[in-house]
Design a protein around this motif. Structure first.
Motif, short mmCIF file in Angstrom:
data_model
loop_
_atom_site.label_atom_id
_atom_site.label_comp_id
_atom_site.label_asym_id
_atom_site.label_seq_id
_atom_site.Cartn_x
_atom_site.Cartn_y
_atom_site.Cartn_z
N THR A 17 0.85 -1.19 0.00
CA THR A 17 0.00 0.00 0.00
C THR A 17 0.88 1.24 0.00
O THR A 17 1.88 1.29 0.73
CB THR A 17 -0.91 0.02 1.24
N PRO A 18 0.54 2.27 -0.81
CA PRO A 18 1.33 3.51 -0.82
C PRO A 18 1.40 4.13 0.58
O PRO A 18 0.39 4.24 1.28
CB PRO A 18 0.58 4.41 -1.80
N LEU A 19 2.59 4.55 0.97
CA LEU A 19 2.77 5.20 2.27
C LEU A 19 1.88 6.43 2.39
O LEU A 19 1.25 6.65 3.44
CB LEU A 19 4.24 5.60 2.42
N GLN A 20 1.79 7.20 1.31
CA GLN A 20 0.99 8.43 1.34
C GLN A 20 -0.47 8.13 1.65
O GLN A 20 -1.11 8.83 2.44
CB GLN A 20 1.12 9.15 -0.01
N ASP A 21 -1.02 7.06 1.06
CA ASP A 21 -2.42 6.70 1.31
C ASP A 21 -2.64 6.31 2.77
O ASP A 21 -3.65 6.68 3.39
CB ASP A 21 -2.85 5.54 0.41
N MET A 22 -1.68 5.59 3.34
CA MET A 22 -1.82 5.14 4.72
C MET A 22 -1.76 6.32 5.69
O MET A 22 -2.52 6.39 6.66
CB MET A 22 -0.74 4.11 5.06
N LEU A 23 -0.89 7.28 5.39
CA LEU A 23 -0.80 8.45 6.26
C LEU A 23 -2.06 9.29 6.16
O LEU A 23 -2.51 9.88 7.15
CB LEU A 23 0.44 9.26 5.90
N ARG A 24 -2.66 9.37 4.99
CA ARG A 24 -3.91 10.12 4.84
C ARG A 24 -5.06 9.41 5.56
O ARG A 24 -5.96 10.06 6.10
CB ARG A 24 -4.22 10.30 3.36
N ASN A 25 -5.03 8.08 5.58
CA ASN A 25 -6.05 7.34 6.34
C ASN A 25 -5.91 7.60 7.84
O ASN A 25 -6.90 7.67 8.57
CB ASN A 25 -5.92 5.85 6.06
N ILE A 26 -4.68 7.74 8.28
CA ILE A 26 -4.45 8.09 9.69
C ILE A 26 -4.99 9.49 9.97
O ILE A 26 -5.64 9.73 10.99
CB ILE A 26 -2.95 8.02 10.03
N HIS A 27 -4.73 10.42 9.05
CA HIS A 27 -5.16 11.81 9.24
C HIS A 27 -6.68 11.92 9.29
O HIS A 27 -7.23 12.72 10.07
CB HIS A 27 -4.60 12.66 8.09
N SER A 28 -7.36 11.10 8.51
CA SER A 28 -8.83 11.17 8.47
C SER A 28 -9.49 10.36 9.59
O SER A 28 -10.68 10.52 9.84
CB SER A 28 -9.33 10.64 7.12
N GLY A 29 -8.72 9.51 10.25
CA GLY A 29 -9.29 8.66 11.29
C GLY A 29 -9.75 7.32 10.77
O GLY A 29 -10.26 6.49 11.54
N LYS A 30 -9.60 7.08 9.48
CA LYS A 30 -9.99 5.79 8.91
C LYS A 30 -9.11 4.68 9.48
O LYS A 30 -9.56 3.55 9.67
CB LYS A 30 -9.87 5.85 7.39
N MET A 31 -7.87 5.02 9.78
CA MET A 31 -6.94 4.06 10.38
C MET A 31 -6.50 4.60 11.74
O MET A 31 -5.99 5.72 11.83
CB MET A 31 -5.73 3.83 9.47
N GLN A 32 -6.73 3.79 12.81
CA GLN A 32 -6.41 4.21 14.16
C GLN A 32 -5.67 3.07 14.89
O GLN A 32 -5.38 2.02 14.32
CB GLN A 32 -7.67 4.61 14.93
N LEU A 33 -5.41 3.31 16.15
CA LEU A 33 -4.75 2.32 17.00
C LEU A 33 -5.76 1.69 17.94
O LEU A 33 -6.69 2.36 18.39
CB LEU A 33 -3.65 2.99 17.84
N PRO A 34 -5.60 0.41 18.28
CA PRO A 34 -6.41 -0.15 19.37
C PRO A 34 -5.92 0.43 20.68
O PRO A 34 -4.74 0.74 20.85
CB PRO A 34 -6.14 -1.66 19.27
N ASP A 35 -6.81 0.55 21.63
CA ASP A 35 -6.47 1.24 22.88
C ASP A 35 -5.38 0.53 23.67
O ASP A 35 -4.72 1.14 24.50
CB ASP A 35 -7.72 1.38 23.75
N PHE A 36 -5.18 -0.79 23.43
CA PHE A 36 -4.14 -1.48 24.20
C PHE A 36 -2.74 -1.07 23.75
O PHE A 36 -1.77 -1.33 24.44
CB PHE A 36 -4.30 -3.00 24.15
N GLN A 37 -2.63 -0.44 22.57
CA GLN A 37 -1.33 0.07 22.14
C GLN A 37 -0.99 1.30 22.97
O GLN A 37 -1.72 2.29 22.96
CB GLN A 37 -1.39 0.45 20.66
N ARG A 38 0.11 1.25 23.69
CA ARG A 38 0.48 2.36 24.55
C ARG A 38 1.28 3.41 23.77
O ARG A 38 2.06 3.08 22.90
CB ARG A 38 1.29 1.86 25.74
N GLY A 39 1.06 4.66 24.11
CA GLY A 39 1.75 5.74 23.43
C GLY A 39 3.26 5.68 23.65
O GLY A 39 3.73 5.56 24.77
N TRP A 40 4.00 5.72 22.55
CA TRP A 40 5.46 5.69 22.63
C TRP A 40 6.01 6.19 21.31
O TRP A 40 5.55 5.79 20.25
CB TRP A 40 5.95 4.27 22.90
#
Length: 748
Positions: free
Chosen positions: A11-34
């Motif tokens: 998958t293109p890196l640019q597309d994945m970063l845009r999905n993160i920006h829009s909220g389409k791709m997020q983290l599960p809450d068990f992933q701790r911030g680091w």
């Protein structure tokens, strides 16, 4: 592949970063911030700039019935709370967080330096160096503080200033966050340099070699579909997670419960604080121990319902607490059982205290608390009776001394819960842990440190049996344990043993150790036993006979210690520990090849022949220590008749204790062999005190109660009018209470 739970693609890196920006791709809450440190971010950007791989990432498709995790945006993404993601990042959080903040945001990246101090940075490409091919790409990436100024001379001089686009143009520094939106910056750069051919050529080459690589960069993706079981998510995460904290069952369940607005971590932390603050023995319990106990009870209740509904055979679900079973817990399951399980752990801690286990460091097996707590919850008030406590204690010590609770023990948990409950309620088949417990006497030789559960167990058993501190003569209770800093120490000191040429593997064995206070251990030092015993006598104002009786509570033959006879002492003490262990597990200890043990005394066939050995010096005149005061010597001189009378009374009590054994055998067909051995080895008076000091009622007491003959107990002999004078008022009170609690009429 048919039935596959995942897909692989790029998958293109640019597309994945845009999905993160829009909220389409997020983290599960068990992933701790680091967040990665500054140096690693530079390295990551450099790798993409030259099209080097940065590793595959693992994603999870949302919407499955079995998997509902509370999501959270990647750090820095401004996503509405109501935005539901389509994809969750399982592996790749650190890379995506770093790349998203560096490439997509206009704000500085939140990172750290090599000393882990938090810093904020903007990143720039040195365009000339990026296209020259003469320097390492990492050296061509510049990390600049959040104020966009690089200062030297302790901040007094500005070495580099890029606070405006014009200053960026002037230094040929391209901001990394414009790599996917470079047109406007390019126009400004060309205008700033008046469309100079060499500058246009520089940017064109930079665009071709760097910007295009970012725009065309693809990341290998493994995507789990929404039908993936929760347990598989946990396993996969642990296998592939490359940078974060390993995912535990607790973390995964926390994320699942959060989707139902239940904060599992907060709830556990409150319970953990209550348990560990009140009970030091629970200091090592973990969140998954608590979840396992709940799961045992949930699956047990499920099994009971199935039986009540008339199901049979394989249709009846089993009792279990494996990972997959824990992951199937619901918020309702947890809230239904959590309070009861917390109280189960409280009851487990109190039980451990009754067995003289007061600290987490002395706990033989943390894991054994799990089924113990579940058993207490299941039995409820039934668990508080003396008989039940005795049965639970036998199971517990079989697990400890049989060393059965190390390693993977979930299957043993699942067996022990129903088997121990049935054993308590119906008294039929012994739990498998009791059946499996087999201790070889030779194991005593290799028990040398707290690394062994059996070592810790024997340490507790010595205290449980009523051993007294050499110096104070006080029986070790929880109060004295902490007040006097009781711990396990050498009887024959290490220095003395080394000087005597005794092998370290021998003198460090549990056989040469016992529970004494820190102060007593300091008095012992490295001296021969004959020397430190004399000093203890003097310091504690004890007679030799009195100190001998204290030593006997440790299973130590006084003669052998006073005469510094290590070999004979070691053999005798080993035999005493074997007896102690056999008493608590209710079965013989294997002794084949255990030549270091003293010969076992044969139980007399003739009821009139009872082995009893007094110390050789016990009937002789007491030696007066040089430090004793004249008044004490004079006092002993004027009451020889009273002293002789006391010795005579002790002998009569000793005979009464032997008579108890004889009557029980003759009239009840009950052979109290351990009772007889204790009386024969230590004398009736010391044996009675040991039985009284024990937290639990003895097997013999329970047996006599069931046979309605409490008049044959040691406690009943103690409160006889002619023998009461041999015991303290506190001891008499304990004996009377034990008897009266079970309906025995105590005559004052």
């Amino acid at each position: 592949m048919s039935g596959s739970t995942f897909d692989t693609t790029k998958t293109p890196l640019q597309d994945m970063l845009r999905n993160i920006h829009s909220g389409k791709m997020q983290l599960p809450d068990f992933q701790r911030g680091w967040v990665w440190d500054d140096e690693r971010i530079c390295s990551l950007l450099a790798s993409i700039a030259v099209s080097f791989p940065i590793g595959a990432v693992m994603l999870l498709e949302t919407g499955g019935e079995d998997i509902r995790f509370k999501p959270r945006p990647v750090e820095g993404a401004k996503v509405a709370p109501s935005k539901e993601p389509e994809i969750l990042i399982l592996d790749g959080q650190q890379r995506f967080t770093s790349l998203y903040q560096a490439l997509m945001l206009q704000t500085p990246v939140q990172t750290t330096n090599l000393q882990k101090k938090k810093i904020e940075r903007y990143y720039y490409f040195k365009m000339s160096e990026m296209v020259s091919g003469e320097v390492d790409e990492e050296e061509a990436i510049l990390s600049i503080p959040a104020d966009k100024q690089v200062k030297i001379d302790f901040g007094r001089k500005i070495e580099l200033d890029v606070t405006t686009p014009q200053l960026e143009y002037q230094h040929d520094l391209f901001p990394v966050h414009r790599v996917f939106d470079s047109a406007e910056w390019r126009t400004g750069y060309q205008e700033f340099w008046g469309y100079a051919p060499e500058k246009m050529k520089l940017f064109n080459e930079f665009e071709r070699q760097v910007i295009k690589r970012f725009e065309q960069y693809h990341i290998p993706v493994i995507q789990l579909n929404r039908s993936t079981p929760k347990e598989a998510v946990c396993l996969v995460f642990e296998k592939v997670n490359t940078g974060g904290v390993p995912l535990t069952v607790f973390e995964l369940l926390t994320a699942t419960f959060a989707a139902d607005n239940f904060q599992l971590r907060d709830d556990w932390q409150e319970r953990e604080k209550r348990l560990k603050t009140q009970y030091k023995a629970l200091g090592s319990i973990q969140n998954d121990d608590f979840l396992q106990a709940i799961t045992l009870l949930v699956t047990q209740a499920r099994r009971q319902r199935a039986v009540e509904e008339g199901l049979s055979g394989e249709k009846i679900p089993g009792i279990s607490c494996k990972r997959r079973d824990i992951l199937r817990l619901t918020v309702d399951d947890y809230t239904q059982w959590a309070d009861a399980v917390e109280q189960g752990f409280v009851q487990a801690a109190r039980f451990l205290h009754s067995q003289n286990i007061f600290r987490a460091v002395d706990l033989p097996y943390r894991t054994q608390i799990v089924p113990l707590a579940a058993v207490f919850v299941t039995l409820g008030h039934e668990a508080k009776t003396a008989g039940t406590q005795k049965q639970i204690a036998r199971w517990y010590w079989c697990g400890v001394l049989g060393e059965l609770y190390g390693g993977a023990v979930e299957s043993r948990f699942a067996r022990d819960l129903p088997e121990l409950v049935d054993y308590v309620r119906n008294g039929r088949i012994e739990p498998k842990t009791v059946q499996d417990a087999n201790l070889d006497a030779n194991r005593l030789l290799s028990l040398r440190s707290r690394n062994s559960a059996a070592y810790k167990g024997i340490h507790a058993l010595l205290m449980r049996s009523g051993c007294q501190d050499f110096r104070t003569g006080e029986t070790i209770t929880m109060q004295t344990f902490f007040d006097d800093s009781i711990d396990i120490h050498h009887i024959f000191p290490q220095k003395w043993c080394n000087d005597a040429g005794i092998d370290e593997s021998i003198y460090n064995s549990i056989i040469n150790k016992t529970a004494i206070s820190a102060r007593t251990n300091r008095i012992i030092g490295g001296q021969a036993p004959s020397v430190y015993l004399a000093r203890i006598q003097t310091d504690a104002h004890l007679t030799k006979v009195e100190l001998a009786k204290i030593l006997a509570t440790h299973g130590i033959h006084p003669d052998l210690l006073y005469s510094d006879k290590f070999d004979q002492f070691f053999a005798q003490r080993g035999r005493a520990l074997v007896t102690l262990i056999e008493d608590v597990i209710g079965k013989p200890v294997a002794q084949e090849g255990a030549s270091f043990l003293a010969p076992a005394e044969t139980t007399p066939q003739d009821e009139q022949e009872v082995w009893h050995e007094e110390p050789a010096w016990e009937d002789s005149a007491e030696p007066t220590a040089p430090q004793e005061t004249a008044s004490r010597v004079d006092n002993e001189a004027v009451i020889p008749a009273a002293k002789a009378a006391t010795n005579d009374l002790e002998q009569r009590f000793h005979q009464a204790m032997l008579n108890v054994y004889q009557v029980a055998k003759r009239e009840l067909n009950y052979s109290a062999t351990y009772f007889l051995r204790m009386v024969s080895e230590f004398g009736g008076l010391v044996a009675a005190r040991r039985l009284l000091a024990a937290r639990d009622l003895s097997d013999g007491f329970t047996e006599l109660y069931l046979k309605k003959r409490l008049d044959l107990t040691a406690e009943a002999q103690m409160i006889r009018p002619d023998f009461r004078v041999l015991f303290t008022p506190d001891e008499i009170a304990i004996a009377e209470k034990r008897l009266s609690d079970l309906g025995y009429r105590v005559r004052q």
